[in-house]
Design an enzyme around this catalytic site. Structure first.
Site, PDB file in Angstrom:
ATOM      1  N   HIS A 119       5.704  23.135 -11.246  1.00 28.86           N
ATOM      2  CA  HIS A 119       6.937  23.825 -10.849  1.00 28.86           C
ATOM      3  C   HIS A 119       7.046  23.721  -9.319  1.00 28.86           C
ATOM      4  O   HIS A 119       6.023  23.654  -8.629  1.00 28.86           O
ATOM      5  CB  HIS A 119       6.793  25.291 -11.275  1.00 28.86           C
ATOM      6  N   ASP A 196      -1.806  28.219 -11.892  1.00 27.44           N
ATOM      7  CA  ASP A 196      -0.477  28.821 -11.989  1.00 27.44           C
ATOM      8  C   ASP A 196      -0.328  29.310 -13.432  1.00 27.44           C
ATOM      9  O   ASP A 196      -0.132  28.510 -14.349  1.00 27.44           O
ATOM     10  CB  ASP A 196       0.571  27.758 -11.635  1.00 27.44           C
ATOM     11  N   GLN A 199       3.436  30.846 -16.911  1.00 24.48           N
ATOM     12  CA  GLN A 199       3.889  30.700 -18.298  1.00 24.48           C
ATOM     13  C   GLN A 199       2.836  31.098 -19.321  1.00 24.48           C
ATOM     14  O   GLN A 199       3.118  31.080 -20.524  1.00 24.48           O
ATOM     15  CB  GLN A 199       4.329  29.246 -18.559  1.00 24.48           C
ATOM     16  N   LYS A 222       7.813  37.484 -16.397  1.00 26.69           N
ATOM     17  CA  LYS A 222       7.694  36.510 -17.484  1.00 26.69           C
ATOM     18  C   LYS A 222       6.772  37.019 -18.585  1.00 26.69           C
ATOM     19  O   LYS A 222       6.408  36.295 -19.504  1.00 26.69           O
ATOM     20  CB  LYS A 222       7.163  35.182 -16.930  1.00 26.69           C
ATOM     21  N   CYS A 360      13.180  23.425 -12.157  1.00 25.53           N
ATOM     22  CA  CYS A 360      12.312  23.431 -10.963  1.00 25.53           C
ATOM     23  C   CYS A 360      11.150  22.450 -11.095  1.00 25.53           C
ATOM     24  O   CYS A 360      10.052  22.701 -10.592  1.00 25.53           O
ATOM     25  CB  CYS A 360      11.791  24.836 -10.656  1.00 25.53           C
TER      26      CYS A 360
HETATM   27  N1  PLP Z   1       5.261  28.364 -12.057  1.00 26.87           N
HETATM   28  C1  PLP Z   1       5.765  28.124 -13.273  1.00 26.87           C
HETATM   29  C2  PLP Z   1       5.036  27.232 -14.220  1.00 26.87           C
HETATM   30  C3  PLP Z   1       6.976  28.708 -13.635  1.00 26.87           C
HETATM   31  O1  PLP Z   1       7.497  28.474 -14.843  1.00 26.87           O
HETATM   32  C4  PLP Z   1       7.656  29.544 -12.705  1.00 26.87           C
HETATM   33  C5  PLP Z   1       8.969  30.130 -13.041  1.00 26.87           C
HETATM   34  O2  PLP Z   1       9.722  29.597 -13.815  1.00 26.87           O
HETATM   35  C6  PLP Z   1       7.056  29.782 -11.470  1.00 26.87           C
HETATM   36  C7  PLP Z   1       5.881  29.172 -11.172  1.00 26.87           C
HETATM   37  C8  PLP Z   1       7.707  30.667 -10.459  1.00 26.87           C
HETATM   38  O3  PLP Z   1       7.696  31.980 -10.888  1.00 26.87           O
HETATM   39  P1  PLP Z   1       8.452  33.120 -10.032  1.00 26.87           P
HETATM   40  O4  PLP Z   1       9.837  32.621  -9.813  1.00 26.87           O
HETATM   41  O5  PLP Z   1       8.384  34.321 -10.909  1.00 26.87           O
HETATM   42  O6  PLP Z   1       7.695  33.291  -8.760  1.00 26.87           O
END
Ligand code: PLP
Length: 403
Positions: A119, A196, A199, A222, A360
């Site tokens: 992402h 990370d 998800q 999430k 993203c």
């Molecule tokens: N990493 C992953 C794999 C994601 O799916 C997302 C959000 O869609 C993020 C990071 C970023 O999360 P946040 O916008 O809650 O900081």
């Protein structure tokens, strides 16, 4: 599981004349009454600032806030609550490591390893750091449409790497990465690891000590919790060796005009008034999820992911991305030559909430030769019947555009 739908008031509505089918959970999940009620209760009864007060309400707020930290440590099986830093979410957690760890440990010519499925939140902070420090970014390749990490050259890529940051579950492909194995191999190569877990937190049991990671980032929103709240787990010795991320109140030990000293971890990294109600809400979300059982949620997610993949694969001309087996509870696809935004807009007309775009992960989409995909992502309250409805609507959209 189906009975759990009743816990989520937002699911109980019609959208554009049809029962809402909410399939945009990878972007954010709905919130159960237990979480909404806890945030409301905090504001109605305990609202006060933390740490600096001695009156009753401030004590309650502080106890609740620090209690949430202990609960988060238990949720992740961290060694202690001091290893949990509250942040705005995954994005801020990763930026914190890139700034505070990166400034200390990264030198010109050093290498950071990522994967091609990250992402933007787990890419841009490292690009910024690499530009500042004169470091280099490398990427573990993705195999193609099946969306697996190609680990053939992983040891070669890890050789000389200072930090390896990777996603647990891909928000674009539904791939579940072997995080434990990746951490083991990174550790053997002397690299620091960041997972990370945006998800995976709230979708599966997470045990940072079993995974063996140095850092892990997640977002409350999430996983049935509130927006604007999340955390960074960090191994204590690493956190202690890092400089502060931001300066301000709460993060100091002593301040003078000429210089200051820092509070101990985790407070060293929490400048300013934190999201107190968010911490209350996050704790309520963790309690809610554990009340169901994260292993049961994982099983449900997997079953829906597999069912959706199979049902959607029956649609002529559809291109499904990500692995056919062992996927998480989401499916991304290209519906012939129908643009993803048209698919999302037409599905919305019948009350189905999807997401279209590059999610993203623009470099990954470029690599796969697509500009955008449509994504359906599931959570504990979704059902096979909702996926059947999605499949029928997608067939109709496809037919309509083929005329
Ligand atoms: N990493 C992953 C794999 C994601 O799916 C997302 C959000 O869609 C993020 C990071 C970023 O999360 P946040 O916008 O809650 O900081």
């Amino acid at each position: 599981m189906e009975a759990r739908r009743l816990d989520f008031p937002a699911l109980d509505q019609d959208v554009n004349g049809n029962r809402l089918v909410y399939l945009d959970n990878a972007a954010t999940t709905q919130k159960p009454r237990a979480v909404i009620g806890e945030i409301r209760r905090f504001y109605e009864r305990d609202n006060s600032n933390v740490h600096r007060g001695v009156h009753e309400l401030s004590n309650r707020a502080t106890l609740g806030y620090e209690g949430a930290r202990k609960r988060a440590a238990e949720f992740l099986n961290a060694t202690s609550a001091e290893e949990i830093i509250f942040t705005r979410g995954t994005t801020e957690s990763i930026n914190l490591v890139a700034s505070a760890w990166g400034a200390r440990h990264l030198r010109r010519g050093d290498r950071i390893l990522l994967t091609e499925m990250e992402h933007h939140s787990n890419l841009i902070p490292w690009q910024l750091l690499a530009a500042r420090a004169g470091a280099r970014l490398d990427f573990v390749p993705v195999t193609g449409d099946e969306g697996l990490l190609d680990l053939g050259r992983i040891d070669e890529l890890l050789d000389g790497t200072r930090l390896f940051a990777f996603t647990h579950i891909s928000n674009a492909l539904g791939t579940v990465n072997p995080v434990g194995e990746l951490c083991r191999r990174a550790k053997a190569a002397g690299a620091v690891t960041l997972v990370d877990a945006a998800q995976s937190a709230g979708h599966a049991p997470l045990n940072v000590r079993e995974i063996g990671c140095d850092f892990l980032a997640l977002s409350a929103h999430k996983m049935a919790g509130p927006t604007g709240m999340g955390l960074l787990y960090g191994r204590r010795e690493l956190l202690e060796a890092m400089d502060p991320y931001q300066g301000g109140g709460e993060m100091i030990s002593s301040v003078d005009f000429g210089g200051s000293t820092w509070a101990a971890v985790p407070h060293k990294f929490e400048a300013g008034t934190p999201d107190i109600s968010g911490a209350f809400g996050l704790r309520a979300a963790m309690d809610y999820l554990d009340g169901i059982g994260r292993d049961r949620i994982l099983e449900h997610d997997r079953a829906l992911g597999a069912y959706a993949y199979a049902r959607l694969a029956e649609i002529p001309g559809i291109r499904l991305l990500g692995p056919a087996e062992g996927r998480a509870g989401l499916v991304s696809f290209v519906l012939g030559d129908v643009h993803a935004h048209d698919v999302v807009m037409l599905a919305d007309r019948v009350g189905i909430a999807l997401r279209g775009g590059h999610h993203c992960t623009q470099p990954l989409h470029r690599k796969l030769g697509v500009e955008s995909t449509t994504r359906a992502s599931f959570y504990l309250y979704n059902t096979a019947e909702e996926i059947d409805r999605l499949a029928d609507v997608l067939r109709e959209i496809k037919r309509y555009f083929s005329r």
